[in-house]
Write a protein that holds these residues in place. Structure first.
Motif, PDB file in Angstrom:
ATOM      1  N   THR A  37     -95.331 -10.244 -40.947  1.00 36.64           N
ATOM      2  CA  THR A  37     -95.600  -9.780 -39.605  1.00 36.64           C
ATOM      3  C   THR A  37     -94.587  -9.969 -38.402  1.00 36.64           C
ATOM      4  O   THR A  37     -94.455 -11.074 -38.363  1.00 36.64           O
ATOM      5  N   GLU A  38     -94.231  -8.976 -37.800  1.00 35.00           N
ATOM      6  CA  GLU A  38     -93.599  -9.264 -36.639  1.00 35.00           C
ATOM      7  C   GLU A  38     -94.202  -8.936 -35.377  1.00 35.00           C
ATOM      8  O   GLU A  38     -95.079  -8.042 -35.369  1.00 35.00           O
ATOM      9  N   MET A  39     -93.655  -9.388 -34.253  1.00 28.29           N
ATOM     10  CA  MET A  39     -94.209  -8.822 -33.006  1.00 28.29           C
ATOM     11  C   MET A  39     -93.365  -9.028 -31.819  1.00 28.29           C
ATOM     12  O   MET A  39     -92.481  -9.505 -31.793  1.00 28.29           O
ATOM     13  N   GLY A  40     -93.882  -8.168 -31.045  1.00 25.70           N
ATOM     14  CA  GLY A  40     -93.256  -8.000 -29.645  1.00 25.70           C
ATOM     15  C   GLY A  40     -94.228  -8.667 -28.687  1.00 25.70           C
ATOM     16  O   GLY A  40     -95.514  -8.255 -28.629  1.00 25.70           O
ATOM     17  N   ALA A  41     -94.058  -9.835 -27.981  1.00 27.52           N
ATOM     18  CA  ALA A  41     -94.934 -10.224 -26.956  1.00 27.52           C
ATOM     19  C   ALA A  41     -94.570 -10.939 -25.800  1.00 27.52           C
ATOM     20  O   ALA A  41     -93.087 -11.240 -25.522  1.00 27.52           O
ATOM     21  N   GLU A  42     -95.165 -11.425 -24.867  1.00 30.38           N
ATOM     22  CA  GLU A  42     -94.934 -12.153 -23.646  1.00 30.38           C
ATOM     23  C   GLU A  42     -95.476 -13.152 -23.923  1.00 30.38           C
ATOM     24  O   GLU A  42     -96.138 -13.392 -24.843  1.00 30.38           O
ATOM     25  N   SER A  43     -95.426 -14.027 -23.068  1.00 27.68           N
ATOM     26  CA  SER A  43     -95.864 -15.474 -22.971  1.00 27.68           C
ATOM     27  C   SER A  43     -97.295 -15.458 -23.346  1.00 27.68           C
ATOM     28  O   SER A  43     -97.976 -16.463 -24.134  1.00 27.68           O
ATOM     29  N   ASP A  44     -98.201 -14.767 -22.816  1.00 25.57           N
ATOM     30  CA  ASP A  44     -99.624 -15.021 -23.071  1.00 25.57           C
ATOM     31  C   ASP A  44    -100.340 -13.550 -23.396  1.00 25.57           C
ATOM     32  O   ASP A  44    -101.469 -13.351 -23.414  1.00 25.57           O
ATOM     33  N   ARG A  45     -99.369 -12.685 -24.094  1.00 24.63           N
ATOM     34  CA  ARG A  45    -100.070 -11.635 -24.713  1.00 24.63           C
ATOM     35  C   ARG A  45     -99.192 -10.792 -25.567  1.00 24.63           C
ATOM     36  O   ARG A  45     -97.979 -10.726 -25.198  1.00 24.63           O
ATOM     37  N   VAL A  46     -99.888 -10.283 -26.582  1.00 24.35           N
ATOM     38  CA  VAL A  46     -99.015  -9.427 -27.580  1.00 24.35           C
ATOM     39  C   VAL A  46     -99.020  -8.147 -27.368  1.00 24.35           C
ATOM     40  O   VAL A  46     -99.693  -7.462 -26.637  1.00 24.35           O
ATOM     41  N   ASN A  47     -97.664  -7.649 -27.363  1.00 22.84           N
ATOM     42  CA  ASN A  47     -97.638  -6.100 -26.990  1.00 22.84           C
ATOM     43  C   ASN A  47     -98.070  -5.307 -28.055  1.00 22.84           C
ATOM     44  O   ASN A  47     -98.421  -4.154 -27.972  1.00 22.84           O
ATOM     45  N   TYR A  48     -97.234  -5.710 -29.291  1.00 21.98           N
ATOM     46  CA  TYR A  48     -97.344  -4.939 -30.504  1.00 21.98           C
ATOM     47  C   TYR A  48     -97.180  -5.829 -31.683  1.00 21.98           C
ATOM     48  O   TYR A  48     -96.511  -6.941 -31.611  1.00 21.98           O
ATOM     49  N   LEU A  49     -97.938  -5.679 -32.885  1.00 20.68           N
ATOM     50  CA  LEU A  49     -97.545  -6.439 -34.071  1.00 20.68           C
ATOM     51  C   LEU A  49     -97.231  -5.334 -35.036  1.00 20.68           C
ATOM     52  O   LEU A  49     -97.543  -4.479 -34.941  1.00 20.68           O
ATOM     53  N   VAL A  50     -96.254  -5.544 -35.907  1.00 22.82           N
ATOM     54  CA  VAL A  50     -95.858  -4.814 -36.915  1.00 22.82           C
ATOM     55  C   VAL A  50     -96.244  -5.706 -38.262  1.00 22.82           C
ATOM     56  O   VAL A  50     -95.633  -6.757 -38.469  1.00 22.82           O
ATOM     57  N   THR A  51     -97.182  -5.297 -38.962  1.00 17.99           N
ATOM     58  CA  THR A  51     -97.705  -5.710 -40.313  1.00 17.99           C
ATOM     59  C   THR A  51     -97.021  -4.808 -41.359  1.00 17.99           C
ATOM     60  O   THR A  51     -97.203  -3.927 -41.688  1.00 17.99           O
ATOM     61  N   GLY A  52     -96.051  -5.649 -42.012  1.00 11.67           N
ATOM     62  CA  GLY A  52     -95.378  -5.034 -43.113  1.00 11.67           C
ATOM     63  C   GLY A  52     -95.752  -5.519 -44.560  1.00 11.67           C
ATOM     64  O   GLY A  52     -95.806  -6.870 -44.579  1.00 11.67           O
ATOM     65  N   ILE A  53     -96.044  -4.371 -45.382  1.00 14.08           N
ATOM     66  CA  ILE A  53     -96.468  -5.081 -46.592  1.00 14.08           C
ATOM     67  C   ILE A  53     -95.650  -4.348 -47.589  1.00 14.08           C
ATOM     68  O   ILE A  53     -95.538  -3.062 -47.824  1.00 14.08           O
ATOM     69  N   GLY A  54     -95.462  -5.270 -48.687  1.00  8.85           N
ATOM     70  CA  GLY A  54     -94.653  -4.834 -49.823  1.00  8.85           C
ATOM     71  C   GLY A  54     -95.352  -5.222 -51.131  1.00  8.85           C
ATOM     72  O   GLY A  54     -95.919  -6.551 -51.242  1.00  8.85           O
ATOM     73  N   LEU A  55     -95.530  -4.136 -52.214  1.00 13.03           N
ATOM     74  CA  LEU A  55     -96.220  -4.610 -53.457  1.00 13.03           C
ATOM     75  C   LEU A  55     -95.482  -4.140 -54.450  1.00 13.03           C
ATOM     76  O   LEU A  55     -94.964  -2.886 -54.597  1.00 13.03           O
ATOM     77  N   ASN A  56     -95.306  -4.862 -55.549  1.00 16.79           N
ATOM     78  CA  ASN A  56     -94.663  -4.494 -56.799  1.00 16.79           C
ATOM     79  C   ASN A  56     -95.872  -3.859 -57.582  1.00 16.79           C
ATOM     80  O   ASN A  56     -96.590  -4.328 -58.145  1.00 16.79           O
ATOM     81  N   VAL A  57     -95.873  -2.563 -57.630  1.00 17.01           N
ATOM     82  CA  VAL A  57     -96.535  -1.881 -58.292  1.00 17.01           C
ATOM     83  C   VAL A  57     -96.580  -1.252 -59.810  1.00 17.01           C
ATOM     84  O   VAL A  57     -97.060  -1.874 -60.746  1.00 17.01           O
ATOM     85  N   ASN A  58     -95.294  -0.406 -59.988  1.00 14.78           N
ATOM     86  CA  ASN A  58     -94.994   0.008 -61.357  1.00 14.78           C
ATOM     87  C   ASN A  58     -93.576  -0.154 -61.600  1.00 14.78           C
ATOM     88  O   ASN A  58     -92.971   0.362 -62.258  1.00 14.78           O
ATOM     89  N   ILE A  59     -93.163  -1.279 -61.286  1.00 12.51           N
ATOM     90  CA  ILE A  59     -91.752  -1.762 -61.637  1.00 12.51           C
ATOM     91  C   ILE A  59     -91.834  -2.641 -62.925  1.00 12.51           C
ATOM     92  O   ILE A  59     -92.476  -3.606 -63.206  1.00 12.51           O
ATOM     93  N   ASP A  60     -91.044  -1.888 -63.768  1.00  9.98           N
ATOM     94  CA  ASP A  60     -90.946  -2.866 -65.134  1.00  9.98           C
ATOM     95  C   ASP A  60     -90.090  -4.161 -64.927  1.00  9.98           C
ATOM     96  O   ASP A  60     -89.122  -4.181 -64.196  1.00  9.98           O
ATOM     97  N   LYS A  61     -90.482  -5.107 -65.680  1.00  7.69           N
ATOM     98  CA  LYS A  61     -89.899  -6.476 -65.558  1.00  7.69           C
ATOM     99  C   LYS A  61     -88.563  -6.448 -65.533  1.00  7.69           C
ATOM    100  O   LYS A  61     -87.635  -7.102 -64.655  1.00  7.69           O
ATOM    101  N   ASN A  62     -87.789  -5.717 -66.476  1.00  6.51           N
ATOM    102  CA  ASN A  62     -86.325  -5.711 -66.849  1.00  6.51           C
ATOM    103  C   ASN A  62     -85.654  -4.856 -65.427  1.00  6.51           C
ATOM    104  O   ASN A  62     -84.371  -4.781 -65.551  1.00  6.51           O
ATOM    105  N   LYS A  63     -86.609  -4.504 -64.669  1.00  6.10           N
ATOM    106  CA  LYS A  63     -85.906  -3.550 -63.325  1.00  6.10           C
ATOM    107  C   LYS A  63     -85.803  -4.504 -62.456  1.00  6.10           C
ATOM    108  O   LYS A  63     -85.076  -4.298 -61.272  1.00  6.10           O
TER     109      LYS A  63
END
Ligand code: BTN
Length: 333
Positions: free
Chosen positions: A195-221
């Motif tokens: 999660t990354e954010m853009g904020a002022e001292s007392d308020r969040v302007n935006y959050l970017v929540t990034g999600i990465g998942l290993n779904v169908n990656i073979d072990k040897n890859k």
């Protein structure tokens, strides 16, 4: 228009639909329909055409195309707009730029692969084409910057719940942002949240929540240095069958939206309670690195603020962020 053509073909399962009927339904010319069909074919849709009968959709590509995501998406508030890339440096970077230029809440940035995927603490995130889910969501909660971490925790539960529903795999969470599965004598990482954010001292302007998942990656890859530490969801489902990424992503978006609404409605107390039920560190001996400093101790709990409570030599630390390593004597799996 392409979505509409696809929608008609989808409804027409198993039978042909004439270009004329499609054109009439959509109020366009047959040539316009033909052009959309050609474009869909270029994207990997297998569409057959018979002169007298029209078109039939035989199969869809294994891509997370926006039309695929939107078809049957139950999340309502998220995804007013989807930005899709076959390849991008980092979906978080792109989502941050969008957020800075006013993109609305729920904007989704999605990629088949990332060339410079970012992990926490300056690490890189391995996200090859075809096997991963990697996306970022723009959120605009009216909260103090100190609350940003809560979104990482909340996203963790949402993703774990979605995986359980779609794949049946029992995902656990390693504070603060790792999605793990119990392996032989260790925990293997299947995903992570940044999660990354853009904020002022007392308020969040935006959050970017990034999600990465290993779904169908073979072990040897996976890169050699990661192989003993990671796994893919595919390896956790009966028969090692590939997971349908679009279906999983749709469920993740729905769960994220559900938890986010609960958060906005003031339900954090219950959310953190749920987080504890997925979390693996409580009661375990760990080392936590915070910059140059390393603290060793036993994890007591994740507290009501989402901090890790650590007892070290009769001192109690409440840790907001850091890299946690489990001590070897912890594994009773
Ligand atoms: C971690 O476990 O270190 C966090 C990994 C987060 C990876 C995701 S993939 C989508 C989004 N874009 C990025 O560059 N990183 C996050």
């Amino acid at each position: 228009m392409q979505d509409d053509v696809l929608g008609l073909l989808r409804k027409q399962t198993g039978t042909y639909m004439s270009g004329e009927a499609m054109a009439a339904k959509l109020g366009v010319s047959r040539i316009a329909i033909w052009k959309q069909i050609q474009s869909l074919k270029k994207h990997g849709y297998d569409i057959s055409a018979l002169k007298k009968n029209g078109y039939i959709l035989r199969s869809s590509p294994d891509l997370m195309l926006p039309t695929e995501i939107k078809a049957g998406l139950q999340a309502k508030m998220f995804c007013p707009k989807i930005y899709y890339f076959p390849s991008i440096d980092s979906t978080n970077n792109f989502a941050k730029k969008l957020a800075q230029s006013g993109a609305p809440e729920g904007t989704l940035v999605l990629a088949e692969m990332q060339t410079q995927g970012k992990g926490r603490l300056g690490r890189s995130w391995f996200s090859p084409a075809g096997g991963s889910i990697c996306f970022s969501l723009v959120l605009r909660p009216e909260v103090l910057p100190a609350y940003a971490q809560r979104f990482t925790l909340m996203a963790g539960i949402a993703v774990a719940a979605a995986i359980k529903k779609v794949c049946g795999a029992a995902i656990q969470l390693k504070w603060p942002n790792d999605l793990v599965i119990a392996g032989k004598g260790t925990y293997l990482k299947v995903g992570g949240i940044l999660t990354e954010m853009g904020a002022e001292s007392d308020r969040v302007n935006y959050l970017v929540t990034g999600i990465g998942l290993n779904v169908n990656i073979d072990k040897n890859k996976f890169p050699a240095e990661l192989r003993s530490k990671v796994t893919s969801l595919k390896a956790q489902v009966p028969g090692n069958l590939p997971v349908v990424r679009v279906k999983l992503l749709q469920q993740i978006l729905l769960e994220l939206e559900r938890y986010y609404k609960r958060f906005l409605a003031g339900d954090w107390k219950n959310i953190v309670h749920e987080y504890r039920s997925f979390e693996i560190l409580a009661g375990k001996n760990v080392k936590i690195r915070q910059g140059e400093e390393i603290i060793s101790g036993k994890v007591i709990e994740i507290d009501a603020e989402g901090r890790l409570v650590l007892k070290s030599k009769n001192q109690v630390f409440r840790v907001i962020a850091g890299e946690v390593t489990l001590q070897k004597n912890n594994f009773k799996l």
